[in-house]
Design a protein around this motif. Structure first.
Motif, short mmCIF file in Angstrom:
data_model
loop_
_atom_site.label_atom_id
_atom_site.label_comp_id
_atom_site.label_asym_id
_atom_site.label_seq_id
_atom_site.Cartn_x
_atom_site.Cartn_y
_atom_site.Cartn_z
N LYS A 81 1.05 -1.23 0.04
CA LYS A 81 0.16 -0.05 0.00
C LYS A 81 0.75 1.26 0.18
N VAL A 82 1.82 1.15 0.81
CA VAL A 82 2.77 2.48 0.85
C VAL A 82 3.55 2.70 -0.44
N LEU A 83 4.01 1.59 -1.06
CA LEU A 83 4.65 1.72 -2.29
C LEU A 83 3.67 2.22 -3.50
N LYS A 84 2.41 1.89 -3.35
CA LYS A 84 1.49 2.30 -4.40
C LYS A 84 1.33 3.62 -4.39
N LYS A 85 1.15 4.20 -3.09
CA LYS A 85 0.79 5.65 -2.93
C LYS A 85 2.23 6.48 -3.12
N VAL A 86 3.18 6.06 -2.52
CA VAL A 86 4.46 6.90 -2.65
C VAL A 86 5.48 5.72 -3.07
N PRO A 87 5.43 5.81 -4.78
CA PRO A 87 6.43 4.71 -5.27
C PRO A 87 7.90 4.92 -4.67
N ASN A 88 8.37 6.32 -4.56
CA ASN A 88 9.72 6.69 -4.40
C ASN A 88 10.06 6.72 -2.85
N ALA A 89 9.28 6.12 -1.96
CA ALA A 89 9.46 6.23 -0.57
C ALA A 89 10.81 6.01 0.08
N ARG A 90 11.28 4.99 -0.45
CA ARG A 90 12.69 4.68 0.00
C ARG A 90 13.76 5.66 -0.52
N GLU A 91 13.41 6.54 -1.44
CA GLU A 91 14.63 7.30 -1.95
C GLU A 91 14.37 8.82 -1.31
N LEU A 92 13.41 9.18 -0.60
CA LEU A 92 13.20 10.47 0.00
C LEU A 92 14.27 10.58 0.99
N PRO A 93 14.63 11.66 1.30
CA PRO A 93 15.49 12.10 2.51
C PRO A 93 15.28 11.83 3.76
N VAL A 94 13.87 12.29 3.89
CA VAL A 94 13.01 12.14 5.26
C VAL A 94 13.32 10.62 5.63
N HIS A 95 12.96 9.66 4.54
CA HIS A 95 12.86 8.19 5.02
C HIS A 95 14.45 7.88 5.31
N LYS A 96 15.42 8.15 4.56
CA LYS A 96 16.83 7.82 4.83
C LYS A 96 17.12 8.43 6.30
N PHE A 97 16.89 9.64 6.47
CA PHE A 97 17.14 10.22 7.95
C PHE A 97 16.54 9.21 8.96
N THR A 98 15.23 9.04 8.82
CA THR A 98 14.38 8.16 9.75
C THR A 98 14.95 6.86 9.82
N VAL A 99 15.20 6.46 8.86
CA VAL A 99 15.96 4.93 8.86
C VAL A 99 17.11 5.17 9.50
N GLY A 100 17.99 5.84 9.25
CA GLY A 100 19.30 5.97 9.62
C GLY A 100 19.39 6.06 11.29
N MET A 101 18.38 7.11 11.58
CA MET A 101 18.60 7.22 13.24
C MET A 101 17.88 6.04 13.95
N LEU A 102 16.87 5.54 13.50
CA LEU A 102 16.40 4.35 14.19
C LEU A 102 17.35 2.97 13.97
N ALA A 103 18.01 2.89 12.93
CA ALA A 103 18.70 1.68 12.71
C ALA A 103 20.07 1.78 13.72
N ALA A 104 20.46 3.28 13.58
CA ALA A 104 21.67 3.31 14.65
C ALA A 104 21.20 3.16 16.26
N ALA A 105 20.21 3.43 16.41
CA ALA A 105 19.63 3.24 17.98
C ALA A 105 19.74 1.86 18.19
N PRO A 155 9.12 0.61 4.45
CA PRO A 155 9.29 1.72 3.56
C PRO A 155 8.30 2.84 4.02
N ASP A 156 7.50 2.73 4.93
CA ASP A 156 6.62 3.79 5.30
C ASP A 156 7.42 4.64 6.57
N LEU A 157 8.57 4.53 6.96
CA LEU A 157 9.44 5.29 7.72
C LEU A 157 9.54 6.56 7.19
N GLY A 158 9.15 7.51 7.82
CA GLY A 158 9.47 9.15 7.33
C GLY A 158 8.28 9.48 6.62
N LEU A 159 7.00 8.78 6.31
CA LEU A 159 5.98 9.32 5.79
C LEU A 159 5.06 9.75 6.73
#
Length: 238
Positions: free
Chosen positions: A135-159, A172-176
């Motif tokens: 559902k996420v990728l249907k609504k926002v196909p480039n979700a994983r390419e967004l800077p806010v997604h990369k920021f959110t993933v980076g912070m959560l992955a680091a923690a 893929p919905d992280l940051g949306l």
């Protein structure tokens, strides 16, 4: 005058050869300048000595020393966050480390026990269901390419210590802004909303993974929808 009436000549000292100028050679010892402090004599063939820059201190030291369980957990989180920050992604002037430090480490509503729980969260506790990913990728196909997604993933992955690529694939919905399965799911345009979304996803995904009280610690309320509303309105304890 001499006995025969001649004026004595003025005697001049014989000139001596000028002393040869001494030039330093490769083997000539070097002497320290008069005002040198901490001078170390080195061969002229040695490379210049460069001192390593002092390491940046780890934030959150008030929570426990570097040899305590929480101190070790925090050090690992910050080291991974600094590595992720090397990508240069920032939101409204915040790096992953600065937002995490201000909102989580310096937040006295977040306990050491919660930080230790965060360090042990596994990927399967955070993963979005395959149906919601679609559902996420249907609504926002480039979700994983967004800077806010990369920021959110980076912070959560680091923690958590989870591999960021695996986390991005699983969530893929992280940051949306919004949630899968609802009419409200989009990529926020303003940096203020992006930052609040990144931080709310951080706390709410951890709440969903079993780290109780994360939303309340940062937003003042634990409920997912209410805490998201506080976040969107610019509230919270950070």
């Amino acid at each position: 005058m001499d006995p025969i009436g001649r004026r004595p000549s003025t005697l001049r000292p014989s000139s001596t050869p000028a002393q040869a100028e001494t030039r330093p050679t490769a083997n000539t010892p070097r002497t320290a300048p008069a005002n040198a402090v901490g001078y170390v004599q080195r061969s002229s063939f040695d490379a210049p000595v460069t001192q390593a820059a002092p390491s940046k201190p780890i934030p959150g030291a008030w929570r426990g020393g570097p040899d305590t369980p929480v101190g070790k957990a925090i050090a690992g989180m910050i080291e991974r966050m600094r590595a992720s920050d090397a990508s240069g992604i920032q939101i409204k002037g915040d790096t992953m480390e600065s937002l995490f430090t201000r909102a989580i480490l310096d937040n006295k509503h977040v306990t050491n026990e919660q930080l230790l729980e965060i360090a042990n969260v596994k990927l399967e506790q955070l993963a979005t269901s395959p149906e919601d990913r679609a559902k996420v990728l249907k609504k926002v196909p480039n979700a994983r390419e967004l800077p806010v997604h990369k920021f959110t993933v980076g912070m959560l992955a680091a923690a958590t210590g989870i591999d960021p690529k695996a986390l991005s694939e699983a969530c893929p919905d992280l940051g949306l802004t919004g949630a899968p399965g609802t009419p409200l799911l989009y990529a926020a345009k303003t940096e203020r909303m992006q930052r609040s979304t990144a931080l709310h996803d951080f706390t709410d995904y951890l709440r969903g993974a079993g780290v109780k009280g994360m939303n309340k610690a940062v937003w003042g309320v634990e409920n997912r929808v209410l805490s998201a509303a506080v976040s969107a309105l610019g509230g919270g304890r950070y």
